[in-house]
Design a protein around this motif. Structure first.
Motif, PDB file in Angstrom:
ATOM      1  N   ALA A  21      -2.762  -1.026  -6.057  1.00 49.64           N
ATOM      2  CA  ALA A  21      -4.192  -1.336  -5.939  1.00 49.64           C
ATOM      3  C   ALA A  21      -4.418  -2.706  -5.301  1.00 49.64           C
ATOM      4  O   ALA A  21      -5.366  -2.892  -4.537  1.00 49.64           O
ATOM      5  CB  ALA A  21      -4.851  -1.276  -7.311  1.00 49.64           C
ATOM      6  N   LEU A  22      -3.543  -3.676  -5.593  1.00 52.64           N
ATOM      7  CA  LEU A  22      -3.706  -5.019  -5.026  1.00 52.64           C
ATOM      8  C   LEU A  22      -3.527  -5.032  -3.507  1.00 52.64           C
ATOM      9  O   LEU A  22      -3.989  -5.945  -2.830  1.00 52.64           O
ATOM     10  CB  LEU A  22      -2.742  -6.004  -5.690  1.00 52.64           C
ATOM     11  N   LEU A  23      -2.882  -4.001  -2.966  1.00 45.05           N
ATOM     12  CA  LEU A  23      -2.705  -3.902  -1.516  1.00 45.05           C
ATOM     13  C   LEU A  23      -4.028  -3.626  -0.793  1.00 45.05           C
ATOM     14  O   LEU A  23      -4.099  -3.760   0.428  1.00 45.05           O
ATOM     15  CB  LEU A  23      -1.683  -2.801  -1.176  1.00 45.05           C
ATOM     16  N   VAL A  24      -5.049  -3.257  -1.549  1.00 46.02           N
ATOM     17  CA  VAL A  24      -6.383  -3.011  -0.985  1.00 46.02           C
ATOM     18  C   VAL A  24      -6.959  -4.297  -0.379  1.00 46.02           C
ATOM     19  O   VAL A  24      -7.705  -4.263   0.584  1.00 46.02           O
ATOM     20  CB  VAL A  24      -7.334  -2.457  -2.087  1.00 46.02           C
ATOM     21  N   ILE A  25      -6.568  -5.447  -0.945  1.00 41.37           N
ATOM     22  CA  ILE A  25      -7.101  -6.736  -0.478  1.00 41.37           C
ATOM     23  C   ILE A  25      -6.403  -7.144   0.817  1.00 41.37           C
ATOM     24  O   ILE A  25      -5.182  -7.282   0.856  1.00 41.37           O
ATOM     25  CB  ILE A  25      -6.893  -7.846  -1.536  1.00 41.37           C
TER      26      ILE A  25
END
Length: 160
Positions: free
Chosen positions: A101-105
């Protein structure tokens, strides 16, 4: 002041319908839904049955929740990755999903957000000593969940 009565639901079908509405209103983690179902007074086997149903019917999707959480906290509250990660851990999201999910940033957006945050805070600090001023800015950015090395890069780049 009157205390509102706690909702008690004993019928699984009523609980299922209410849980559908609860999940449709906004993305939820499995733990949030589980806690809500227990608050309604349901038994553990009924809770797990409803959770399974919600996942099958795509009302509940942990990955979708995690991505929405990350985007929301970053875009709306300007939180850094550290604080977002802790928030997801508190909602009992798996470490693999948190990473994903942090790869969304976007990295450039992240750096730009941190720069804006520091530039906005800098004029509000009245400290004359440059080391103390820099320390206060660094502490502020860390409290917002940004990584120390990135903060240091931004402070150097902007001569703060």
């Amino acid at each position: 002041m009157e205390v509102p009565k706690k909702i008690r639901i004993t019928d699984v079908n009523v609980a299922k319908t209410k849980a559908e509405h609860y999940c449709a209103y906004q993305e939820r983690s499995q733990q949030e839904v589980r806690d809500k179902l227990y608050d309604w007074g349901l038994w553990p086997d009924a809770v797990e049955q409803i959770i399974s149903y919600l996942i099958e019917e795509n009302f509940l999707n942990e990955e979708r929740f995690a991505k929405a959480y990350v985007q929301g906290k970053f875009n709306q509250k300007q939180w850094g990755r550290v604080k977002i990660k802790l928030g997801l851990k508190a909602k009992r999201v798996s470490p693999n999903l948190i990473k994903k999910a942090l790869l969304v940033i976007d990295a450039d957006d992240y750096f730009a957000a941190l720069t804006r945050l520091i530039e906005k805070k800098a004029p509000t600090i009245a400290e004359k000593d440059s080391f103390k001023r820099r320390y206060k800015l660094q502490q502020y950015a860390m409290s917002r969940g940004y990584e120390a090395d990135l903060i240091s890069d931004v402070l150097k780049a902007n001569d703060l």
